[in-house]
Every structure is written in structure tokens, then in C-alpha cells.
Design an enzyme around this catalytic site. Structure first.
Site, PDB file in Angstrom:
ATOM      1  N   CYS A 166       0.989  -1.103  -0.242  1.00  0.00           N
ATOM      2  CA  CYS A 166       0.341   0.272  -0.101  1.00  0.00           C
ATOM      3  C   CYS A 166       0.923   0.953   0.447  1.00  0.00           C
ATOM      4  CB  CYS A 166      -1.079   0.343   1.367  1.00  0.00           C
ATOM      5  SG  CYS A 166      -1.318  -1.701   1.639  1.00  0.00           S
ATOM      6  N   HIS A 304      -3.752   8.183   5.439  1.00  0.00           N
ATOM      7  CA  HIS A 304      -3.505   6.508   4.918  1.00  0.00           C
ATOM      8  C   HIS A 304      -5.246   5.959   4.899  1.00  0.00           C
ATOM      9  CE1 HIS A 304      -2.375   2.895   3.632  1.00  0.00           C
ATOM     10  NE2 HIS A 304      -2.158   1.720   4.488  1.00  0.00           N
ATOM     11  N   GLU A 315      -3.212   4.999  13.395  1.00  0.00           N
ATOM     12  CA  GLU A 315      -2.101   6.827  12.752  1.00  0.00           C
ATOM     13  C   GLU A 315      -3.166   7.690  13.506  1.00  0.00           C
ATOM     14  OE1 GLU A 315      -3.693   6.963   8.791  1.00  0.00           O
ATOM     15  OE2 GLU A 315      -2.645   8.253   7.698  1.00  0.00           O
ATOM     16  N   LYS A 336      -9.204   8.219   0.900  1.00  0.00           N
ATOM     17  CA  LYS A 336      -9.645   6.478   0.554  1.00  0.00           C
ATOM     18  C   LYS A 336     -11.558   5.920   1.214  1.00  0.00           C
ATOM     19  CE  LYS A 336      -5.711   4.448   1.109  1.00  0.00           C
ATOM     20  NZ  LYS A 336      -5.020   5.304   1.838  1.00  0.00           N
ATOM     21  N   HIS A 341      -9.701   1.627  -1.618  1.00  0.00           N
ATOM     22  CA  HIS A 341      -8.086   1.911  -1.241  1.00  0.00           C
ATOM     23  C   HIS A 341      -7.783   1.253  -2.396  1.00  0.00           C
ATOM     24  CE1 HIS A 341      -4.435   1.089   0.755  1.00  0.00           C
ATOM     25  NE2 HIS A 341      -4.276   0.192   1.282  1.00  0.00           N
ATOM     26  N   PHE A 400       1.006  -3.040   4.492  1.00  0.00           N
ATOM     27  CA  PHE A 400       1.386  -4.553   4.558  1.00  0.00           C
ATOM     28  C   PHE A 400       3.026  -4.248   4.645  1.00  0.00           C
ATOM     29  CE2 PHE A 400      -2.405  -5.448   5.533  1.00  0.00           C
ATOM     30  CZ  PHE A 400      -3.192  -6.283   5.062  1.00  0.00           C
TER      31      PHE A 400
END
Lengths: 412, 82
Positions: A166, A304, A315, A336, A341, A400
Site C-alpha cells: 500500500c 493513510h 494512525e 480513501k 484503497h 503490509f
């Protein structure tokens, strides 16, 4: 002595529109790009919604032969690249010294998975000799995104493909920034592209319990920082920025959206899919230090903000730790919420839209923030865009593998 | 010329060269349709599959046009019959 890096063009193909302006206006109007999955029969999947790019015709951007030889993620990248260069007022085909001093860093998390699936089925059915195709490998491998863009525009300088899930798009932009800073190129096309809305990808993310199950209300499923969030919505798209050495841009009278002034990357070294607090905190702090900015200089954070329980809480806590007393004064939002995403593309798409936000003095909203999570208590611009001229913003992408990217962008 | 084989070859060539079957000229070369090396390899693979043949790579690279491809397949399709 490092050089300065300007953003002189953006190119976007997203679930809200087939170009930057359509996407930007959709964002400001609070529209959602999420709907029922149409690209494959998702009846057997737990999640049956996604943020799809609608009505994309590759033949508008590629020859018939090239359409046959490419995966959708490469096609979206080629479209975005073409539009970004036109937006920057640069030639469609580079020549001479500029060609050798220009390159493409294009991130993708998953690459040509849909073509891979088709190749596998074909070989399984017809055997390796007759089931294969000369077009399979070039369409599947990740680096043919930047490869095809380089070919199309004759970019003969540095070409790399960052694959950090990502954070791919954000890393690609940050690394391209470094190339220009350190005299390695004058112009770099940088960002990300992803198109893996297929059964394998949806099933895989469902197995990780990462996706929202809100099939009955697709446009309300992506709800970052909201108490009712239940996972992210898979998206697709391409977002590319034209990064250009600042004096080079000024000499040719280019329009400068913003300047990239800071970049950092860190590793959590913690867990394959769950985030740590330490990794993002250090990443944001290092990006600020790289930009020679203090937390109070930042007016907006483009988060994010995936709409997962883990990321949004983590976050928020990380932002509070980095920004301290300034955190409540920050405007924060997650794109997003509208675009889903798009994995490896998301960093590129969201950096491009952040550049527009900075240049135009309007910050995009976080959709579907109806009942904030009590632990997510910062200002996330719920529901409506905000007209606010901000001097500097911070962009996060966390991925990830526990990899993080943060960039600082400023008005010039 | 074996009409059935010729028709099948032309169908595959038209598809791989991205032209409508009725527009494929009998006297055309692959260059006429801007076929690059990937397209030429793919042509051979699809002809191999259609006619259940194996075309040695050296033979394959000598094909340049519609007429040549038809003649090539006709000769080998006959040879492959038990």
C-alpha cells in the site's frame, strides 16, 4: 547541495473519474466511487463491493496490439502518464538530452494478477505449449508498468518499480524526489498503478478479514475514523505526478503546483499485516526533519486512513505523538473514504490530489464520518471540503510488511 | 490451395494482427500491419494451437506474409496427417 523538486503535472484515472479534474470535482462534491463489483462475478465472495474505475477504454490511449499485450494496471498507468505530461506542458515524446535525464518510478503492489489468473487457467486447460501466450509475461510482471510508460514517452533515464504494497506509490514518489535532488534526473514521472479487483484478491483480503462487509450500502462502506468502520474497500486506479527540478521548471515557465520538501521511510519490524505505533511515528518525524519543518508548520495531513479498525486508530495515535499540542489544530482527511484503497496506486493518487488541494486552497473531506470513534478525536473534515490555504501538508502511506512512507509538500 | 486451411489461417492472422477478417489482404506482409516481434511469436503460437502442430523456431522466423503463412501451414498440416 541538494536541488529542489517541483510538482508540475498530475495524471489520474480513478473510481471518481477518468482524469484529474473529474476526480477532483467528484471529491469536492462528496461523491463516492464505491459500488457493486462489476468486473467479475463476485456472488461467492464475502465482500461484493469495490471502488472500480468506470468506463475506461484502453484503446483511447494504446494501440490495439498494445491493449492485447498489457494488463489493466499497465493501461491505467499509460493513461495517467499521458495526461500528467500534457498537464505539465511537456512533450509527449522526449528527445535528446532531456530524454536521457528523465525517468519513471511507478509503484504497484500486486501487478498483473488478473492476467496471471487468466494465464494459469489457460495453461491448466490447454497445457503449457498451447495454453500460453507471448503476451502473458510482459502483462504480468510489475516493472512493465514503468517500462511501458518509458517506451511511450521515450524516458531513457532511471526506471524502477517499487513494490511495497500500500506504500508503493508513495515510495515511488519519494525515491523519484531523491533522484532529482541528487542530480540524477531533471524530470521524473512518479506514482502508482493498481488494478486487481478480481476473485483472488477479494478472497485473499476477505480471508485476512480486512475488507468491509457493508455490501448493502456500498457508498457508506469506506468510513475512516468512524466508530462503525469495518474494513477497507478495495479500489483501483493510477496516479502519476510529474516531478521536475525547480529551476528547470521555472526556466520553461511551467506551472508549479507545489514543492516536495521532505520524505522518509521506516519499518515497523513488528507484524506482517498489523501496524505498530513506533514505525509511523518515526516516519512522520523523520519526514518533517527532512523538510526542515516543525510540527506546527503543517496545516493538513492527508492520511493513510484505510477505514480499518487497526490503521485508523494507530494512525491517530501516531499523529498525536508526533504533533503533540498541535494535533487538535490539524486538518486531517482520508481520500480513501471516496476512492477506496487502491493499494499500490493509493500513494500516487493521494499525493496528486494533495498537490491540487495545496495549490487550490481546498482540503477534501472524509466521507461517511457520522459517528467518530471516541479514540479518533481529531479534526478529520467530516462530510464537507474546507476552503483553507495551507502552507505545508504531510502525506502518509502505511503498508503490509510494516513499511511506512511520509512526504511533506509545500506551497511555493 | 486448401480453402479450409487458408480460411482458418487467415482468421487467426486477422485476429492477431488486429484487423477485421474481411480486411486482411491476401498479398499483405506482417510489416504492413506493424506487427512487432511479440505479435509474430504470438501468431505462431496460435497457429500451433489451431492446427495442433509444433513449428520449429527457425522455420517460424522465416514467415513474413499472409501467403507464406498459408502455404507453410498447408504443407505441415498435410505432413502431420497419420
Amino acid at each position: 547541495m541538494t536541488r529542489r523538486v517541483a510538482i508540475t503535472g498530475v495524471g489520474l484515472v480513478t473510481p471518481l473519474g477518468l482524469d484529474a479534474e473529474a476526480t477532483w470535482h467528484g471529491l469536492l462534491e462528496g461523491r463516492s466511487g464505491v459500488g457493486a463489483i462489476s468486473q467479475f462475478d463476485a456472488a461467492g465472495c464475502q465482500t461484493r463491493i469495490a471502488a472500480e474505475v468506470k468506463g475506461f477504454e484502453p484503446s483511447r490511449y494504446l494501440s490495439a496490439a498494445d491493449v492485447r499485450a498489457t494488463d489493466r494496471f499497465q493501461q491505467l498507468a499509460l493513461a495517467a502518464a499521458q495526461m500528467a505530461l500534457r498537464d505539465a506542458g511537456l512533450p509527449a515524446r522526449f528527445e535528446g538530452e532531456l530524454a536521457e535525464r528523465s525517468g519513471c518510478y511507478l509503484g504497484t503492489g500486486i501487478g498483473g494478477l488478473t492476467t496471471l489468473q487468466r494465464a494459469f487457467e489457460s495453461v491448466a486447460k490447454k497445457g503449457p505449449r498451447h495454453g500460453s501466450s507471448a503476451y502473458f509475461l510482459p502483462a504480468i510482471i510489475a516493472n512493465l508498468g514503468s517500462g511501458r510508460v518509458s517506451m511511450a514517452h521515450q524516458l531513457k533515464g532511471p526506471s524502477l518499480t517499487h513494490s511495497t504494497a500500500c506504500a508503493s506509490g508513495a515510495h515511488a514518489v519519494g525515491e523519484a524526489m531523491r533522484v532529482i535532488q541528487h542530480h540524477g534526473a531533471e524530470v521524473m514521472l512518479a506514482g502508482g498503478s493498481e488494478a486487481c479487483i478480481n476473485q483472488l484478491c477479494v478472497a485473499g483480503f476477505n480471508a485476512l478479514q480486512a475488507l468491509s462487509l457493508r455490501n448493502d450500502a456500498p457508498e457508506r462502506a469506506s468510513r475512516p475514523f468512524d466508530a462503525g468502520r469495518d474494513g477497507f474497500v478495495l479500489g483501483e486506479g493510477a496516479g502519476l505526478l510529474v516531478l521536475e527540478e525547480l529551476e528547470h521548471a521555472r526556466r520553461r515557465g511551467a506551472r508549479v503546483y507545489a514543492e516536495l520538501t521532505g520524505y522518509a521511510l521506516t519499518s515497523d519490524a513488528h507484524h506482517p499485516t498489523a501496524p505498530s505505533l513506533d514505525g509511523p511515528v518515526r516516519c512522520m518525524a523523520l519526514a518533517l526533519r527532512d523538510a526542515r519543518r516543525s510540527p506546527a508548520d503543517i496545516g493538513y495531513v492527508n492520511a493513510h486512513g484505510t477505514s480499518t479498525r487497526f490503521n485508523d486508530l494507530n494512525e491517530t495515535q501516531a499523529i498525536k505523538q508526533v504533533f503533540g499540542a498541535h494535533a487538535p489544530r490539524l486538518a486531517i482527511s482520508s481520500i480513501k473514504s471516496a476512492l477506496g484503497h487502491s493499494l499500490g496506486a493509493s500513494g500516487g493518487v493521494e499525493l496528486a490530489l494533495s498537490a491540487l488541494a495545496l495549490a487550490r486552497g481546498v482540503l477534501p473531506p472524509t466521507l461517511n464520518l457520522e459517528q467518530p470513534d471516541p479514540q479518533c478525536d481529531l479534526d478529520y473534515l467530516p462530510g464537507r471540503p474546507r476552503e483553507q490555504a495551507v502552507g505545508a501538508l504531510l502525506k502518509n502511506s502505511f503498508a503490509f510488511g510494516g513499511v511506512n512512507a511520509s512526504l511533506v509538500m509545500e506551497r511555493v | 490451395m486448401n480453402t479450409d486451411i487458408a480460411q482458418r489461417v487467415k482468421r487467426i492472422l486477422a485476429e492477431q494482427l488486429n484487423v477485421a477478417p474481411e480486411a486482411l489482404r491476401d498479398d499483405a506482409t506482417f510489416d504492413d500491419y506493424q506487427a512487432d516481434s511479440l505479435t509474430r511469436i504470438e501468431l505462431m503460437l496460435r497457429l500451433e494451437e489451431e492446427f495442433q502442430l509444433e513449428i520449429p523456431r527457425d522455420d517460424a522466423t522465416r514467415l513474413e506474409d499472409v501467403k507464406g503463412a498459408i502455404a507453410f501451414i498447408e504443407a505441415r498440416a498435410v505432413a502431420a496427417r497419420p
